[in-house]
Design an enzyme around this catalytic site. Structure first.
Site: not given
Ligand code: ITT
Length: 195
Positions: A10-11, A67, A151, A178
């Site tokens: 959701a974030g 990702d 995150g 990013h």
């Molecule tokens: P989806 O795969 O469903 O898109 P996810 O949370 O699993 O969601 P990712 O596989 O891209 O997403 O994992 C990214 C992780 O990296 C996320 O869970 C955070 O722990 C970290 N992360 C990525 N972008 C971030 C941000 O902007 N701020 C803080 N942590 C971030």
């Protein structure tokens, strides 16, 4: 233009709606049977494309996926593609962050460099796809600060900043993040793929 966003985070949906203003972004809520795509590639770009292709094939619509993760210098670039499941359970932000802080406990301030990286991908049902990358450099602090973002945001301070990305208003994070950088670059090439 309408794209399906291949995420259940959701974030992320909230952030991407802001960043891709002008493009209709729908989440996976309307596609309950959409496959849960395992992130089996070893690169952010590979995983983003894998997800976008799978969701485009399932929905018959242009799909966008990302990702992303945190790459810590003192950990040779880890957690990297394992960021979401660093402590074992996918998406347990608090456990991930605590484990990372524990791993860096003895690492001095001068060696706590890190960056967030993001690959943003678009794919259409026929298979064509493109990827755009973005990153933000900074450092990992000793203890969490701030309640915004998600995150690892509470422990990441961008270069030239004193606040964590969890202490920044959302628009300010988007402008330098990013994901903001990757998706603004993707927005420019979207029409080349979606027609
Ligand atoms: P989806 O795969 O469903 O898109 P996810 O949370 O699993 O969601 P990712 O596989 O891209 O997403 O994992 C990214 C992780 O990296 C996320 O869970 C955070 O722990 C970290 N992360 C990525 N972008 C971030 C941000 O902007 N701020 C803080 N942590 C971030």
């Amino acid at each position: 233009m309408r794209v399906v966003l291949a995420t259940r985070n959701a974030g992320k949906i909230e952030e991407l709606r802001r960043i891709l203003a002008g493009i209709e972004v729908v989440g996976l809520a309307g596609y309950p049977d959409a496959p849960e795509v395992a992130e089996t590639e070893l690169t952010f770009a590979g995983n983003a494309l894998l997800k976008a292709r799978a969701i485009a094939a399932h929905t018959g619509q242009a799909a966008v996926a990302d990702d992303s993760g945190l790459c810590v210098d003192a950990l040779n670039g880890m957690p990297g593609v394992f960021s979401a499941r660093w402590a074992g359970r996918h998406g347990d932000d608090e456990a991930n962050l605590k484990l990372l802080l524990a791993q860096l406990a003895d690492v001095p301030a001068a060696r706590r460099g890190a960056h967030f990286a993001c690959a943003a991908a678009v794919a259409v049902p026929g298979g064509e796809g493109r990827v755009a990358m973005g990153r933000i450099d900074g450092r990992i602090i000793d203890a969490p600060r701030g309640t915004g973002g998600f995150g690892y945001d509470p422990i990441f301070v961008p270069d030239g900043e004193s606040r964590t990305t969890a202490e920044m208003p959302p628009a300010e994070k988007d402008a330098i993040s990013h994901r903001g950088r990757a998706f603004r670059a993707l927005a420019k090439i979207l029409p080349e793929v979606t027609g």
